[in-house]
Design a protein around this motif. Structure first.
Motif, mmCIF file in Angstrom:
data_model
loop_
_atom_site.group_PDB
_atom_site.id
_atom_site.type_symbol
_atom_site.label_atom_id
_atom_site.label_comp_id
_atom_site.label_asym_id
_atom_site.label_seq_id
_atom_site.Cartn_x
_atom_site.Cartn_y
_atom_site.Cartn_z
ATOM 1 N N PRO A 25 0.798 -1.235 0.000
ATOM 2 C CA PRO A 25 0.000 0.000 0.000
ATOM 3 C C PRO A 25 0.830 1.284 0.000
ATOM 4 O O PRO A 25 0.334 2.335 -0.437
ATOM 5 C CB PRO A 25 -0.821 -0.124 1.296
ATOM 6 N N ASN A 26 2.067 1.221 0.497
ATOM 7 C CA ASN A 26 2.904 2.433 0.548
ATOM 8 C C ASN A 26 3.902 2.473 -0.608
ATOM 9 O O ASN A 26 4.962 3.102 -0.504
ATOM 10 C CB ASN A 26 3.635 2.529 1.888
ATOM 11 N N GLU A 27 3.567 1.831 -1.707
ATOM 12 C CA GLU A 27 4.412 1.825 -2.904
ATOM 13 C C GLU A 27 3.605 2.224 -4.131
ATOM 14 O O GLU A 27 2.377 2.084 -4.153
ATOM 15 C CB GLU A 27 5.019 0.431 -3.123
ATOM 16 N N LYS A 28 4.294 2.705 -5.132
ATOM 17 C CA LYS A 28 3.635 2.997 -6.406
ATOM 18 C C LYS A 28 4.571 2.676 -7.558
ATOM 19 O O LYS A 28 5.792 2.778 -7.437
ATOM 20 C CB LYS A 28 3.198 4.459 -6.481
ATOM 21 N N GLN A 29 3.989 2.274 -8.660
ATOM 22 C CA GLN A 29 4.725 2.071 -9.907
ATOM 23 C C GLN A 29 4.493 3.297 -10.768
ATOM 24 O O GLN A 29 3.360 3.795 -10.857
ATOM 25 C CB GLN A 29 4.224 0.817 -10.621
ATOM 26 N N VAL A 43 8.442 3.277 -6.474
ATOM 27 C CA VAL A 43 8.776 4.126 -5.322
ATOM 28 C C VAL A 43 8.212 3.496 -4.058
ATOM 29 O O VAL A 43 7.031 3.142 -3.999
ATOM 30 C CB VAL A 43 8.202 5.546 -5.481
ATOM 31 N N HIS A 44 9.071 3.350 -3.054
ATOM 32 C CA HIS A 44 8.651 2.846 -1.743
ATOM 33 C C HIS A 44 8.742 3.985 -0.739
ATOM 34 O O HIS A 44 9.824 4.533 -0.505
ATOM 35 C CB HIS A 44 9.549 1.685 -1.306
ATOM 36 N N SER A 66 16.098 -6.265 -12.054
ATOM 37 C CA SER A 66 14.987 -5.331 -12.225
ATOM 38 C C SER A 66 14.824 -4.571 -10.917
ATOM 39 O O SER A 66 15.459 -4.904 -9.906
ATOM 40 C CB SER A 66 13.690 -6.087 -12.542
ATOM 41 N N GLY A 67 13.941 -3.570 -10.921
ATOM 42 C CA GLY A 67 13.666 -2.883 -9.673
ATOM 43 C C GLY A 67 13.132 -3.838 -8.620
ATOM 44 O O GLY A 67 13.526 -3.784 -7.460
ATOM 45 N N SER A 68 12.255 -4.756 -9.049
ATOM 46 C CA SER A 68 11.685 -5.729 -8.112
ATOM 47 C C SER A 68 12.745 -6.665 -7.547
ATOM 48 O O SER A 68 12.736 -6.994 -6.356
ATOM 49 C CB SER A 68 10.586 -6.549 -8.802
ATOM 50 N N VAL A 88 13.717 4.527 -4.277
ATOM 51 C CA VAL A 88 13.153 4.283 -5.602
ATOM 52 C C VAL A 88 13.984 3.227 -6.308
ATOM 53 O O VAL A 88 15.220 3.225 -6.239
ATOM 54 C CB VAL A 88 13.075 5.585 -6.432
ATOM 55 N N PHE A 89 13.291 2.308 -6.980
ATOM 56 C CA PHE A 89 13.927 1.192 -7.674
ATOM 57 C C PHE A 89 13.594 1.278 -9.170
ATOM 58 O O PHE A 89 12.552 0.785 -9.601
ATOM 59 C CB PHE A 89 13.436 -0.146 -7.110
ATOM 60 N N PRO A 90 14.454 1.881 -9.975
ATOM 61 C CA PRO A 90 14.197 1.969 -11.418
ATOM 62 C C PRO A 90 14.469 0.634 -12.116
ATOM 63 O O PRO A 90 15.241 -0.204 -11.639
ATOM 64 C CB PRO A 90 15.193 3.036 -11.898
ATOM 65 N N ASP A 91 13.835 0.465 -13.275
ATOM 66 C CA ASP A 91 14.078 -0.698 -14.124
ATOM 67 C C ASP A 91 14.990 -0.315 -15.276
ATOM 68 O O ASP A 91 14.696 0.634 -16.017
ATOM 69 C CB ASP A 91 12.755 -1.227 -14.699
ATOM 70 N N GLY A 92 16.075 -1.050 -15.442
ATOM 71 C CA GLY A 92 16.970 -0.799 -16.559
ATOM 72 C C GLY A 92 16.364 -1.223 -17.885
ATOM 73 O O GLY A 92 15.373 -1.961 -17.942
ATOM 74 N N PHE A 93 16.950 -0.760 -18.972
ATOM 75 C CA PHE A 93 16.506 -1.128 -20.323
ATOM 76 C C PHE A 93 16.972 -2.551 -20.620
ATOM 77 O O PHE A 93 18.166 -2.828 -20.616
ATOM 78 C CB PHE A 93 17.098 -0.143 -21.338
ATOM 79 N N LYS A 94 16.006 -3.445 -20.851
ATOM 80 C CA LYS A 94 16.310 -4.859 -21.074
ATOM 81 C C LYS A 94 17.225 -5.396 -19.977
ATOM 82 O O LYS A 94 18.212 -6.070 -20.222
ATOM 83 C CB LYS A 94 16.920 -5.078 -22.463
ATOM 84 N N ARG A 95 16.866 -5.011 -18.735
ATOM 85 C CA ARG A 95 17.566 -5.460 -17.526
ATOM 86 C C ARG A 95 19.045 -5.065 -17.537
ATOM 87 O O ARG A 95 19.909 -5.831 -17.103
ATOM 88 C CB ARG A 95 17.377 -6.963 -17.314
ATOM 89 N N SER A 96 19.317 -3.853 -18.026
ATOM 90 C CA SER A 96 20.699 -3.358 -18.062
ATOM 91 C C SER A 96 20.716 -1.843 -17.981
ATOM 92 O O SER A 96 19.696 -1.178 -18.190
ATOM 93 C CB SER A 96 21.405 -3.816 -19.347
#
Length: 304
Positions: A25-29, A43-44, A66-68, A88-96
């Motif tokens: 509940p305290n996170e958003k994509q 974002v957490h 990945s961010g996850s 904050v946990f960003p996702d890289g491009f194609k996991r990079s």
């Protein structure tokens, strides 16, 4: 039948690697469009957050992550709850990440990850949730090389930057020599027996020449105009009747109150300290369960 089996195997693999995760509940994509690509990040917010501006930590995953997976790997979300910072946990491009060394999918597709990360930070500052004077960055492996690049190209964004299992690459060194940028506090956490990113420098498996850890620290010491006085201390941990020794080195007399630090993980490998390796088919060297890499990172940030 084979197709169903393949799908089941893929789902199991992604789950084990932490690439899939339900939001709390305290996170958003959220999404940013950069270079016609939809770039995602999570974002957490700390559980007991009252809405006032708090410190921000940007956490960059390693190659194939990945961010996850970075959340599962580091448990920085739990540290965020106890310490009261946004992470904050960003996702890289194609996991990079396009860290400049040239061989990742992000580099090969000329992805501008500097703009992506900077845009996330500026968006969170604009929404009023984070303190613009307390923005921190950490990265692991490919994410660590990206953190070093961001420290060189956007030092004004960060109060402190830490790279884990990554040091300066030759490409980032060359970029730095062409720029006139302000000092920034830097920490490096490195295993002396890392089989993927050699502590003594050289070439890494996914491409690119890198400096040794010691040379990287020396470069940052020079760039931050640090004095020669270094504070040293050691700490030992017991695990399975063996001893793991950590050596801490800190230069604290640097320009603009910056610091340069090294945490040397003697005998350890490439994994984030305290984690179960996310990629079981790659030898990452000796791991540990008794040391928290996330606590080491945040302790450095809190000291700045």
């Amino acid at each position: 039948m084979r197709t169903l089996s393949a799908i089941a195997f893929l789902c199991l693999t992604l789950s084990c690697m932490g690439l899939t995760r339900k939001l709390s509940p305290n996170e958003k994509q959220d999404v940013l469009e950069i270079q016609n690509n939809k770039r995602t990040y999570m974002v957490h917010y700390p559980k007991k957050w009252d809405g006032s501006p708090v410190p921000l930590l940007v956490a960059l995953h390693g190659r194939f992550g990945s961010g996850s997976s970075m959340i599962k790997q580091t448990k920085l979300d739990l540290l965020s709850d106890s310490k009261g910072f946004v992470v904050v946990f960003p996702d890289g491009f194609k996991r990079s990440w396009a860290d400049g060394r040239g061989n990742t999918p992000a580099d090969q597709n000329k992805i501008n990850d500097v703009v992506f990360i900077e845009s996330i930070v500026k968006r969170l500052i604009a929404e009023g949730s984070v303190n613009s004077k307390e923005i921190f960055l950490v990265g692991h492996s490919n994410g660590g090389f990206m953190a070093q690049r961001l420290a060189v190209e956007k030092p004004e964004l960060w109060k402190g930057v830490v790279s884990v299992a990554a040091q300066l690459s030759v490409s980032t060194l060359k970029r730095k020599l062409s720029l006139k940028t302000k000092p920034v506090s830097i920490g490096i956490i490195a295993g002396t027996e890392d089989p993927l990113v050699p502590y003594s420098g050289g070439y890494v498996r996914d491409g690119g020449e890198i400096l040794s850890v010691d040379d990287s620290i020396q470069r940052w010491k020079e760039w931050n105009s640090c004095g020669d006085v270094v504070t040293k201390k050691s700490k030992s941990f017991k695990e399975d009747e063996a001893e793991i020794k950590l050596d801490f080195f800190r230069y604290e007399s640097c320009a603009e109150n910056t610091k340069v630090g090294l945490i040397q993980l003697n005998g350890l490998g490439h994994s984030w300290p305290g984690e179960t390796p996310m990629i079981p088919f790659i030898n990452q060297g000796k791991t540990t369960k008794v040391i928290s890499g996330s606590e080491l990172v945040w302790d450095f940030m809190e000291s700045l």
